[in-house]
Design an enzyme around this catalytic site. Structure first.
Site, PDB file in Angstrom:
ATOM      1  N   GLY A   1       0.804  -1.207   0.000  1.00  0.00           N
ATOM      2  CA  GLY A   1       0.000   0.000   0.000  1.00  0.00           C
ATOM      3  C   GLY A   1       0.837   1.256   0.000  1.00  0.00           C
TER       4      GLY A   1
ATOM      5  CB  VAL B   1       2.820   5.857   3.913  1.00  0.00           C
ATOM      6  CG1 VAL B   1       2.732   6.609   5.239  1.00  0.00           C
ATOM      7  CG2 VAL B   1       3.106   4.381   4.159  1.00  0.00           C
TER       8      VAL B   1
ATOM      9  CG  ASP C   1      10.707  -5.914   5.288  1.00  0.00           C
ATOM     10  OD1 ASP C   1      11.762  -6.134   4.657  1.00  0.00           O
ATOM     11  OD2 ASP C   1       9.771  -5.260   4.822  1.00  0.00           O
TER      12      ASP C   1
END
Length: 776
Positions: free
Chosen positions: A460, A462, A574
């Site tokens: 997505g 931000v 991550d």
């Protein structure tokens, strides 16, 4: 030796079993610059004639049996060379008084350690003439009289150790001039009066110990507010009075707070719950009253908590049973009542102290306390004795209150579109996040305008926005991407369990429908005004060496919390520069837990259970930062995070991404750095050219060749940590505990003043070693 080595410059004999006296011919070695004979069994006095050694800079004789415990042992101090920069004779048998002539010494002297001897008399006023002093230690002697105010002239002083003497009088207000003071130990003396207000000017203080004196008065809010860098604060065994300041909540780096055995009153500040780094909290033997603050349940790192011998009342907060690191809890001799929790520390009778609270009940069977039913019955009887007037008044007020709330809710429900009326999202462990509507986020981000996009990730985008007066970042999940919803749930689940100053926290979330009737999911965070570490490493802005080291320590602190201080453990999976954000104070916050994995209690500390393992078809993370074992079907592990952290460290030093075009199958960022990490002459070959340019333009880092070497040594040391974290085999990687400790030592050793002062423990024995090391 003075006859056959006339050109000797450096003599190091430390930490052996040498006996006998210091050779009287020492003064013949006219070229001598450094002499170390610390940690032996030498006896006798220090030979005369040292004043002839005009090049002598470092002289270390600590931890021997030198001296006779009599007057005259320190006469040699009057004849020392004017070139001397550091002298340590601590932990010997020197007696007598410190000569007033000590003030005539070279103003170059930076280290003067006389502690752990049998020195008597007063501290000479002339000590204030040594204006270049960085470390002054006269602890654990027989000194008497007042602390001379002339010490306030030592404006470069970073460490002052005067504990364990018989000093009297008040703490001189002139100590407020010592704005570089890092450690101040005045404990175990006979000091009186209050803490001088001028001390709040020492805003660099990390360790303050005033315990075991005769101090009194109040501790001001301004003092605690100003000393917001404190790591250790010891005030125990004095006569302090009044409320303890609520500004203690600003001490976010505080590890130890001991204010026991005083006369503090009022309530225990609930703001203590903000001290997330606190390991030990001792407030026993005071006059605190009221309830135990439930906010103490936020102290996830605390392992020792003592609230005993106060006037505390009410029930025991059940939040305390969630403190997984807590090893000892003492709440004895108060006026506590009601049920005792049964989990966490409350399930271990050997580490729990409850005696002296007659109205406690319940708990685990091993406590042998009465059941709580009788106590509850007493409370019910008391409640039933309330006057009918009060009961009727409360009942009527409640009824009309419910009517008004119902009417208001009905009006609001008619005006708000139904699609935004979804319940709050439940998180793991029963917690909830305050739900925001789609419209609120639409308005906050200017309709999710492209101009507000500040980042794009795998699942997505931000957006920046403003929710009232609060700047926010909104992560909108692209639900068309496979795994986006799973990532959203994983991040909610992970972040609902953790709280740390170096982790990005969820402020709110939204699970609703957009204006087209499509599913909409978003997470809301506090906006980090300085962006990501990625933008600073590979953008137009440049971090200097000190900032990079601070960021590295921040990231390591976050991993330390995730791996060892939260329950259950969490693997980030991550870790990379774009997932490290910088707040307004350049403090690093690790974010994006969309791939995080929670280690189940049934598994071993390093690995996930079988159903959570990963195959090579589903590698989690980002290319370049993913450990090699993940690519071969290995399980998610703490060691995997360590590999990513190591690569990130090397990227911070070199300015090169692990996917840089110069790296191929036969080379990597790890191998590129490994061969140069231990070689001073080659370290410049790998360091980020932008960082080198910045070092060369900052006067603070390039005043001399020694300073230049110090910076290169610092870079080499950071590189060594990165290499040790990113080796191919998981079992050979160092743990985050070791990595964090190494980085903290690098900061102390290389980025403070050239001659550093070693960190001391809170209560050192008289013979504690605080050596002037060979590499000082």
């Amino acid at each position: 030796m003075g006859l056959h080595f006339p050109h000797l410059r450096f003599a190091f004999f430390g930490t052996n079993n040498f006996t006998g006296i210091i050779p009287p011919t020492l003064s013949n070695i006219s070229s001598l610059e450094m002499f170390f004979a610390n940690g032996n069994d030498l006896y006798g006095n220090i030979p005369e004639g040292l004043g002839r050694l005009k090049y002598l800079e470092l002289f270390n004789l600590e931890k021997n049996n030198l001296g006779s415990e009599n007057e005259g042992d320190l006469d040699f101090l009057a004849n020392l060379t004017t070139s001397l920069k550091a002298l340590s004779i601590s932990t010997n048998r020197f007696g007598g008084m410190v000569p007033h002539s000590i003030g005539n010494h070279s103003r170059k002297i930076e280290i003067l350690y006389l502690g752990g001897n049998m020195i008597s008399g007063r501290i000479p006023v002339e000590i204030g003439n040594l204006i270049s002093l960085i470390g002054l230690g006269m602890e654990h002697n027989n000194l008497v009289g007042e602390i001379p105010s002339s010490i306030g002239n030592l404006v470069t002083l970073q460490a002052l150790f005067l504990e364990g003497n018989r000093l009297q009088g008040t703490i001189p207000s002139s100590l407020g001039n010592l704005k570089n003071l890092y450690r101040l130990f005045l404990d175990n003396n006979r000091l009186e009066g209050s803490i001088p207000s001028h001390l709040q000017k020492c805003s660099s203080l990390r360790e303050l110990n005033l315990s075991d004196n005769k101090l009194n008065g109040t501790v001001s809010m301004e003092l605690i507010h100003s000393l917001n860098q404190l790591i250790l604060l010891y005030l125990q065994n004095n006569s302090f009075t009044g409320y303890f300041p609520t500004t203690v909540g600003e001490l976010i780096n505080l590890n130890v707070l001991d204010i026991s055995h005083n006369k503090f009153s009022g309530q225990i500040p609930s703001e203590l719950g903000k001290c997330s780094s606190l390991n030990s909290l001792q407030v026993q033997a005071n006059s605190f009253e009221g309830r135990i603050p439930s906010s103490l349940g936020l102290l996830r790192a605390v392992d020792y908590l003592d609230l005993s011998s106060n006037n505390l009342s009410g029930g025991i907060p059940f939040e305390l049973q969630n403190l997984s690191s807590l090893l000892t809890l003492n709440i004895s001799f108060n006026q506590l009542e009601g049920p005792i929790p049964t989990e966490g520390i409350f399930s271990n009778v050997t580490r729990l102290y409850l005696q002296g609270n007659e109205r406690l009940c319940g708990g685990i069977p091993e406590l042998h306390l009465p059941k709580c039913s009788s106590t509850n019955q007493v409370k019910n009887e008391k409640r039933s004795s309330m006057s009918n007037v009060v009961i009727i008044a409360v009942t009527v007020s409640t009824f009309f209150g419910l009517v008004l709330v119902s009417i208001f809710t009905w009006i609001v429900c008619r005006k708000v579109p139904k699609r935004n009326n979804t319940p709050a999202i439940s998180l793991a462990g029963g917690g909830q996040l305050l739900r925001l509507s789609y419209k609120q986020l639409w308005d906050a981000t200017n309709g999710f305008s492209a101009a507000n996009i500040i980042g794009v990730g795998s699942f997505g985008s931000v957006y920046s926005g403003d929710l009232g007066d609060n700047p926010i970042a909104v992560k909108v999940m692209n639900l068309k991407k496979r795994g986006a919803l799973r990532s959203f749930k994983a991040e909610c689940k992970a972040l609902s369990k953790i709280r740390h100053r170096n982790l990005l926290q969820i402020l709110s979330c939204c699970s609703s429908l957009d204006y087209k009737g499509n599913d909409f999911v978003a997470l809301v965070y506090e906006l980090m005004p300085n962006g990501s570490l990625e933008s600073w490493l590979h953008g137009s802005s440049i971090l200097n060496l000190s900032q990079r080291l601070d960021v590295a320590i921040d990231i390591a602190s976050a991993l330390m919390y995730l791996h060892h201080d939260c329950e259950p453990q969490i693997v980030h999976c991550d870790l990379k520069p774009s997932n490290v954000l910088l707040d307004a104070d350049m403090v690093a916050r690790v974010g994006d837990f969309g791939l995080a994995k929670i280690l189940q209690e049934a598994t071993s500390p390093g690995n996930l259970s079988q159903e959570q393992s990963m195959s090579s078809l589903g590698i989690k993370g980002t290319v370049g930062y993913v450990p090699p074992e993940y690519g071969m079907g290995g399980n998610v592990s703490l060691q995997g995070d360590m590999y990513s952290f190591g690569i990130l460290l090397l990227e911070m030093v070199t300015g090169r991404r692990p996917t840089d075009e110069i790296f191929n199958a036969n080379n990597s960022l790890h191998n590129f750095c490994k061969s140069r990490a231990t070689n001073y002459s080659n370290i410049s070959d790998i360091v980020d050219s932008c960082l080198l340019a910045k070092l060369n333009t900052e006067n603070d880092y390039h005043e001399t060749d020694d300073e230049d070497k110090r910076m290169h040594d610092c870079l080499a040391a950071i590189t060594e940590v990165g290499v040790a974290c990113s080796v191919d085999f998981p079992n050979e990687r160092i743990e985050i505990r070791e990595a964090l400790k190494m980085l903290q030592n690098i900061k102390i050793k290389f980025l403070e003043r050239r001659v550093g002062v070693r960190r001391r423990t809170a209560h050192p024995p008289p013979d504690e070693e605080r050596p002037l090391s060979d590499d000082a």
